[in-house]
Design a protein around this motif. Structure first.
Motif, mmCIF file in Angstrom:
data_model
loop_
_atom_site.group_PDB
_atom_site.id
_atom_site.type_symbol
_atom_site.label_atom_id
_atom_site.label_comp_id
_atom_site.label_asym_id
_atom_site.label_seq_id
_atom_site.Cartn_x
_atom_site.Cartn_y
_atom_site.Cartn_z
ATOM 1 N N PHE A 47 0.841 -1.203 0.000
ATOM 2 C CA PHE A 47 0.000 0.000 0.000
ATOM 3 C C PHE A 47 0.875 1.252 0.000
ATOM 4 O O PHE A 47 0.666 2.179 -0.793
ATOM 5 N N LEU A 48 1.869 1.276 0.886
ATOM 6 C CA LEU A 48 2.764 2.433 0.965
ATOM 7 C C LEU A 48 3.615 2.557 -0.301
ATOM 8 O O LEU A 48 3.901 3.666 -0.768
ATOM 9 N N MET A 49 4.010 1.427 -0.855
ATOM 10 C CA MET A 49 4.809 1.439 -2.072
ATOM 11 C C MET A 49 4.051 2.109 -3.218
ATOM 12 O O MET A 49 4.648 2.799 -4.053
ATOM 13 N N TYR A 50 2.752 1.933 -3.228
ATOM 14 C CA TYR A 50 1.940 2.499 -4.302
ATOM 15 C C TYR A 50 1.564 3.957 -4.028
ATOM 16 O O TYR A 50 1.669 4.813 -4.913
ATOM 17 N N TYR A 51 1.136 4.241 -2.790
ATOM 18 C CA TYR A 51 0.597 5.561 -2.493
ATOM 19 C C TYR A 51 1.592 6.528 -1.851
ATOM 20 O O TYR A 51 1.528 7.741 -2.083
ATOM 21 N N PHE A 52 2.500 6.002 -1.032
ATOM 22 C CA PHE A 52 3.394 6.904 -0.302
ATOM 23 C C PHE A 52 4.713 6.204 0.002
ATOM 24 O O PHE A 52 5.000 5.879 1.161
ATOM 25 N N PRO A 53 5.536 5.960 -1.026
ATOM 26 C CA PRO A 53 6.810 5.243 -0.829
ATOM 27 C C PRO A 53 7.871 6.148 -0.220
ATOM 28 O O PRO A 53 8.866 6.512 -0.865
ATOM 29 N N ILE A 54 7.665 6.506 1.038
ATOM 30 C CA ILE A 54 8.503 7.524 1.673
ATOM 31 C C ILE A 54 9.975 7.129 1.710
ATOM 32 O O ILE A 54 10.860 7.979 1.536
ATOM 33 N N GLY A 55 10.275 5.850 1.938
ATOM 34 C CA GLY A 55 11.669 5.419 1.961
ATOM 35 C C GLY A 55 12.341 5.650 0.616
ATOM 36 O O GLY A 55 13.500 6.077 0.540
ATOM 37 N N ALA A 56 11.610 5.373 -0.466
ATOM 38 C CA ALA A 56 12.161 5.570 -1.805
ATOM 39 C C ALA A 56 12.334 7.052 -2.125
ATOM 40 O O ALA A 56 13.200 7.418 -2.927
ATOM 41 N N PHE A 57 11.490 7.902 -1.524
ATOM 42 C CA PHE A 57 11.616 9.352 -1.769
ATOM 43 C C PHE A 57 13.048 9.824 -1.509
ATOM 44 O O PHE A 57 13.621 10.586 -2.272
ATOM 45 N N PHE A 58 13.595 9.381 -0.368
ATOM 46 C CA PHE A 58 14.904 9.860 0.051
ATOM 47 C C PHE A 58 16.034 9.303 -0.814
ATOM 48 O O PHE A 58 17.077 9.945 -0.961
ATOM 49 N N LYS A 59 15.825 8.114 -1.371
ATOM 50 C CA LYS A 59 16.896 7.491 -2.157
ATOM 51 C C LYS A 59 16.797 7.804 -3.641
ATOM 52 O O LYS A 59 17.815 7.991 -4.319
ATOM 53 N N TYR A 60 15.563 7.850 -4.174
ATOM 54 C CA TYR A 60 15.387 8.000 -5.616
ATOM 55 C C TYR A 60 14.711 9.301 -6.040
ATOM 56 O O TYR A 60 14.666 9.608 -7.228
ATOM 57 N N GLY A 61 14.170 10.029 -5.073
ATOM 58 C CA GLY A 61 13.422 11.228 -5.428
ATOM 59 C C GLY A 61 11.948 10.901 -5.581
ATOM 60 O O GLY A 61 11.578 9.759 -5.881
ATOM 61 N N ILE A 62 11.098 11.895 -5.391
ATOM 62 C CA ILE A 62 9.654 11.659 -5.385
ATOM 63 C C ILE A 62 9.149 11.163 -6.744
ATOM 64 O O ILE A 62 8.394 10.185 -6.816
ATOM 65 N N LYS A 63 9.545 11.815 -7.821
ATOM 66 C CA LYS A 63 9.029 11.447 -9.143
ATOM 67 C C LYS A 63 9.386 10.014 -9.510
ATOM 68 O O LYS A 63 8.551 9.251 -10.012
#
Length: 374
Positions: free
Chosen positions: A340-356
């Motif tokens: 669910f978070l991976m689809y709607y709010f992947p916050i961990g990935a935000f910091f590593k890969y950027g939001i887009k």
């Protein structure tokens, strides 16, 4: 990949196919199937037939296979992830993945395998009918495979063959079905439904019936999966190339921002244990005749403390506790929250890969998948 320097010969792989188990009397039909797959299936590709349901499709059995995702969500996805790791040990498949350059870094691997997860969820969640998201997802995946096959063929890497597709099928269901008794899962309906579901999926994705690793019933499927594991996957994992380890690290490190418990050391151990590779036993029952072999090297001891903890914790959960409904509910909920978070709010990935880059969509018309992803 440059000038094919990373390509491992598929003929060398064929020579490495296991000749162990000679003391075991092999099922003639299983032997015939595997020989046909490895010889003829290695030169045949998707024939490009129209996306149509097979004549043997059983709607009730297919839906039965779909519904087990809710009951065994955690172990199904865990088995699939180990299967995807194992698939990287097959040289012809690894060569195509290197050629497409969609999985060679954590960032590209994150997007590729996030899409894979969302496509698999679509196949379990939506009805199998034309016009549905199920049908749309299958159509996208098949077209992408055909594009990748043509592109790699032009680069002299080799296209995606029937053999590759059938062995990839194993990656999605082989470990969870063959390994079901190891986690005290004795659900015959689950095995029959899952076998039929993935037989249909294989057909729709371009696998001919003669090569489909899933047969007309679970007994046939089990026979094919078992011989493929022992004769193909085990020797491939035992003799994996440096590219295998690099791609596996990219896969697992790529997904690590959304699940911190994914580490290359622990998951390679899980995968090799599932394939019965020597030295990757953990419980007594993992050994032949359930008797430990004196002085045999145990690769568990080479792992770091965190990987040893993850292996011990994970195997204890699925081997002894997963059989209880309350534990399954907890494990399934945990995976559902991650997805669910991976689809709607992947916050961990935000910091590593950027939001887009962190947001992955498979159905949006602007999806990168629709343009050039495999």
């Amino acid at each position: 990949m440059e000038n094919g320097k990373h390509i491992k010969s598929d003929s060398n792989f064929a020579k490495s196919v296991s000749t162990e188990d000679t003391v075991k009397e092999e099922n003639p039909e299983a032997v015939k199937y595997l020989e046909h797959l490895l010889k003829d299936g290695a030169v045949e590709e998707d024939d490009g037939r129209d996306l149509e349901l097979p004549p043997w499709y059983d709607e009730k059995l297919f839906k039965n296979g779909q519904r087990y995702m809710k009951k065994y969500h955690f172990v199904i996805f865990s088995g699939m992830l180990s299967g995807l790791v194992a698939v990287l040990a097959i040289p012809s498949i690894l060569n195509v993945l290197i050629c497409t350059r969609q999985s060679s870094t954590p960032a590209t691997a994150y997007r590729r395998y996030a899409r894979t997860i969302f496509h698999v969820l679509a196949w379990y969640d939506y009805p199998l009918q034309k016009g549905s998201k199920f049908w749309e997802s299958l159509n996208m995946v098949r077209k992408a495979h055909l594009r990748s096959s043509r592109a790699c063929g032009k680069l002299k890497v080799g296209g995606i063959t029937q053999k590759d597709m059938a062995l990839t099928q194993f990656g999605f269901i082989g470990f969870i079905t063959l390994g079901a008794p190891r986690i005290r899962l004795y659900d015959q309906d689950f095995l029959e439904g899952t076998s039929h579901m993935w037989r249909v999926l294989g057909y729709l994705l371009g696998i001919k019936d003669e090569y489909n690793i899933c047969g007309e019933n679970w007994e046939v499927t089990k026979m094919r999966l078992d011989i493929a594991m022992r004769k193909v996957y085990r020797p491939a994992l035992d003799n994996a190339s440096p590219d295998f380890f690099q791609m596996t690290k990219s896969l697992l490190n790529g997904l690590k921002p959304v699940n911190m418990m994914l580490t290359p050391g622990s998951f390679i151990f899980f995968t090799k244990r599932l394939a019965y590779c020597k030295g990757y036993e953990y419980y007594d029952e993992d050994f032949p005749n359930k008797v430990r072999i004196p002085n045999q090297k145990q690769y568990f001891n080479d792992l770091g403390w965190w990987d040893r903890f993850l292996v011990s914790y994970g195997l204890f959960l699925v081997t002894y506790l997963h059989q209880y409904s309350i534990v399954r509910w907890y494990l399934n909920l945990r995976v559902w929250v991650i997805q669910f978070l991976m689809y709607y709010f992947p916050i961990g990935a935000f910091f590593k890969y950027g939001i887009k880059w962190s947001y992955v969509r498979i159905f949006a018309s602007s999806s990168e998948y629709d343009t050039h992803d495999d």
